[in-house]
Design a protein around this motif. Structure first.
Motif, short mmCIF file in Angstrom:
data_model
loop_
_atom_site.label_atom_id
_atom_site.label_comp_id
_atom_site.label_asym_id
_atom_site.label_seq_id
_atom_site.Cartn_x
_atom_site.Cartn_y
_atom_site.Cartn_z
N PRO A 90 18.19 -9.58 -2.82
CA PRO A 90 17.40 -8.73 -3.71
C PRO A 90 15.97 -8.60 -3.21
CG PRO A 90 18.56 -10.45 -4.93
CD PRO A 90 18.65 -10.81 -3.48
N GLY A 91 15.39 -7.43 -3.43
CA GLY A 91 14.01 -7.20 -3.03
C GLY A 91 13.51 -5.90 -3.62
N THR A 92 12.60 -5.27 -2.92
CA THR A 92 12.08 -3.98 -3.35
C THR A 92 12.14 -3.00 -2.19
OG1 THR A 92 9.82 -4.62 -2.77
CG2 THR A 92 10.52 -4.98 -5.05
N ALA A 93 12.02 -1.73 -2.51
CA ALA A 93 11.98 -0.67 -1.51
C ALA A 93 11.09 0.44 -2.03
CB ALA A 93 13.38 -0.13 -1.22
N THR A 94 10.53 1.19 -1.13
CA THR A 94 9.73 2.34 -1.52
C THR A 94 10.61 3.34 -2.26
OG1 THR A 94 8.38 2.06 0.46
CG2 THR A 94 8.25 4.19 -0.68
N ASP A 95 10.10 3.86 -3.37
CA ASP A 95 10.84 4.89 -4.09
C ASP A 95 11.21 6.04 -3.15
OD1 ASP A 95 11.20 3.96 -6.62
OD2 ASP A 95 9.45 4.94 -7.48
N PRO A 96 12.49 6.44 -3.12
CA PRO A 96 12.84 7.60 -2.31
C PRO A 96 12.25 8.87 -2.91
CG PRO A 96 14.74 6.89 -3.57
CD PRO A 96 13.66 5.87 -3.81
N THR A 97 11.83 9.77 -2.06
CA THR A 97 11.28 11.06 -2.49
C THR A 97 12.26 12.16 -2.14
OG1 THR A 97 9.02 10.30 -2.12
CG2 THR A 97 9.37 12.69 -2.24
N PRO A 98 12.72 12.94 -3.12
CA PRO A 98 13.68 14.00 -2.79
C PRO A 98 13.02 15.08 -1.93
CG PRO A 98 12.97 14.19 -5.08
CD PRO A 98 12.39 12.91 -4.56
N GLY A 99 13.63 15.36 -0.80
CA GLY A 99 13.13 16.39 0.10
C GLY A 99 13.73 17.75 -0.24
N PRO A 100 13.55 18.73 0.63
CA PRO A 100 14.13 20.06 0.39
C PRO A 100 15.64 19.96 0.20
CG PRO A 100 12.56 20.14 2.19
CD PRO A 100 12.74 18.69 1.86
N ALA A 121 0.81 -1.22 0.00
CA ALA A 121 0.00 0.00 0.00
C ALA A 121 0.84 1.26 0.00
CB ALA A 121 -0.91 0.00 1.22
N GLU A 122 2.15 1.13 0.02
CA GLU A 122 2.97 2.32 0.18
C GLU A 122 3.28 3.03 -1.12
OE1 GLU A 122 6.16 0.50 2.53
OE2 GLU A 122 5.64 1.88 4.12
N GLY A 123 2.79 2.51 -2.25
CA GLY A 123 2.99 3.22 -3.50
C GLY A 123 4.09 2.63 -4.34
N ASP A 124 4.72 3.48 -5.16
CA ASP A 124 5.72 3.03 -6.12
C ASP A 124 6.90 2.40 -5.40
OD1 ASP A 124 4.18 3.97 -8.16
OD2 ASP A 124 5.20 5.91 -8.28
N VAL A 125 7.39 1.31 -6.01
CA VAL A 125 8.53 0.62 -5.44
C VAL A 125 9.61 0.48 -6.50
CG1 VAL A 125 7.18 -0.65 -3.75
CG2 VAL A 125 7.61 -1.66 -5.99
N MET A 126 10.81 0.23 -6.05
CA MET A 126 11.97 0.04 -6.94
C MET A 126 12.68 -1.24 -6.53
SD MET A 126 14.69 2.77 -5.34
CE MET A 126 15.15 2.71 -3.60
N ARG A 127 13.49 -1.76 -7.46
CA ARG A 127 14.35 -2.88 -7.14
C ARG A 127 15.51 -2.39 -6.26
NH1 ARG A 127 17.25 -4.73 -11.34
NH2 ARG A 127 16.91 -2.80 -12.51
N ALA A 128 15.90 -3.23 -5.32
CA ALA A 128 16.98 -2.86 -4.42
C ALA A 128 17.59 -4.13 -3.84
CB ALA A 128 16.47 -1.96 -3.29
N VAL A 129 18.73 -3.99 -3.21
CA VAL A 129 19.38 -5.09 -2.50
C VAL A 129 19.47 -4.70 -1.03
CG1 VAL A 129 21.52 -6.39 -2.20
CG2 VAL A 129 20.67 -5.89 -4.51
N ALA A 155 20.41 0.22 -5.61
CA ALA A 155 18.98 0.38 -5.87
C ALA A 155 18.79 1.13 -7.18
CB ALA A 155 18.31 1.14 -4.73
N GLU A 156 17.55 1.11 -7.67
CA GLU A 156 17.26 1.77 -8.95
C GLU A 156 17.26 3.28 -8.86
OE1 GLU A 156 14.50 -0.51 -11.89
OE2 GLU A 156 13.53 -0.61 -9.91
N ARG A 157 16.99 3.82 -7.68
CA ARG A 157 16.96 5.26 -7.50
C ARG A 157 17.57 5.63 -6.16
NH1 ARG A 157 12.99 3.95 -10.83
NH2 ARG A 157 11.67 3.00 -9.26
N ALA A 158 18.15 6.83 -6.09
CA ALA A 158 18.76 7.32 -4.85
C ALA A 158 18.52 8.81 -4.73
CB ALA A 158 20.25 7.03 -4.84
N ALA A 159 18.08 9.24 -3.56
CA ALA A 159 17.91 10.67 -3.27
C ALA A 159 19.13 11.16 -2.49
CB ALA A 159 16.64 10.89 -2.46
#
Length: 334
Positions: free
Chosen positions: A33-43, A12-20, A113-117
């Protein structure tokens, strides 16, 4: 500050990405290997779509839970170096950064991971002439090699011994020392690695797994002027004993599992300088930019010896720990 990737997501947490994930300390198999919630860039942050992640020997030590200066606390996504494209930004960030090819430290975690903030000040733009995978290979190793060469001040004609010369940093040190006009002695473990060294610019290539390796250096050269110590332990001690008075030694690794045992007192007695590079943040940034510029100009080409898909991070760690790798090891994410 790294984006929020501290716990595995629920559906239910929304978009996910591949990660280790590293959820406990142990052998390479604890990298799962698994998934993680997409990081959201903050201020003040940007989001990088990761194409390649850098793997360092230090990360294998962190995964195993060994003591050291860079401790981590599971659960987390490991990885401290990535390359990719800036895909989004948080508040108070220049939108002109979008679409830029960059390399970046992640702040200590979040790289596998697929994305990093990351903080918007962290990414370094990759020169157009430099491939992104080569830029990632130079992010840590190129910076380190550039720093070490500048710190020891290589002079034309110096006899320069490079330990772990087929590794990520060592292979770059061989190239840089040869370009500076030194006579380079490459020292590596095993025939496969030794055979690579002449092609990198080594004038003499020696297998440190042979008990008489130091004699094989001393016989043609008498001694050496500079030692780049990437192995530590007994190999570092033997290399130190090859130094002539006025020589310089700098340690950058512990492939043997322990740092160099050479004391300041022993160095003083031998009239040898143990070099300590400048590692201030500003200087490290300058070294990184210098390494990327050298790569773009073709002067500093990294040896990318092996690549693994993201999901095989455990295999990458196992290969590094088995000393089965040459040059740089990358995770291909995209």
């Amino acid at each position: 500050m790294v984006g929020s990737v501290g716990t595995p997501p629920t559906a239910a947490e929304g978009d996910v990405m591949r990660a280790v994930w590293l959820r406990e300390f142990g052998g390479p198999e604890v990298l799962v290997p698994g998934t993680a919630t997409d990081p959201t860039p903050g201020p003040g942050q940007v989001l990088i779509d990761v194409a390649h992640a850098n793997i360092t020997f230090v990360e294998t030590q962190q995964r195993a839970g060994r003591p050291g200066p860079f401790q981590v606390t599971p659960p987390l996504i490991p990885g401290n170096g990535v390359g990719g494209v800036i895909a989004a930004h948080g508040p108070d960030v220049d939108p002109a950064l979008l679409g830029r090819r960059v390399v970046s430290a992640t702040g200590g975690s979040g790289g596998y991971a697929e994305r990093a903030a990351v903080d918007a000040s962290a990414p370094i733009e990759v020169p157009a002439e430099l491939a992104l995978d080569e830029a990632v290979a130079l992010l840590a190793d190129g910076r380190t090699a550039t720093m070490l060469v500048e710190a020891v001040g290589i002079r034309p004609g110096d006899r320069v011994l490079v330990e772990a010369a087929a590794g990520g940093v060592g292979s770059l040190l061989v190239r840089l020392a040869a370009q500076a006009g030194a006579r380079v002695i490459g020292v590596a473990g095993g025939p496969r690695k030794v055979d690579l060294l002449p092609g990198l610019g080594a004038d003499l290539a020696v297998d440190y797994l042979q008990p008489d390796w130091a004699d094989r250096v001393r016989a043609p050269l008498g001694g050496v002027d500079v030692v780049f110590d990437g192995v530590g332990g007994a190999v570092a001690r033997a290399a130190f004993d090859l130094l002539d008075p006025g020589g310089r030694m700098v340690s950058f690794g512990l492939a043997s599992g322990e740092w160099s045992p050479v004391s300041a007192e022993a160095a003083t007695a031998r009239q040898v300088t143990l070099v300590r590079p400048d590692t201030s943040p500003a200087q490290l940034l300058a070294y990184t930019r210098q390494a990327l510029a050298g790569g773009a100009a073709g002067r500093l080409r990294p040896l990318i010896g092996q690549r693994f898909p993201l999901e095989r991070a455990a295999d990458a760690h196992a290969a590094i720990e088995a000393r089965a790798t040459v040059g740089k090891t990358l995770l291909d994410v995209a």
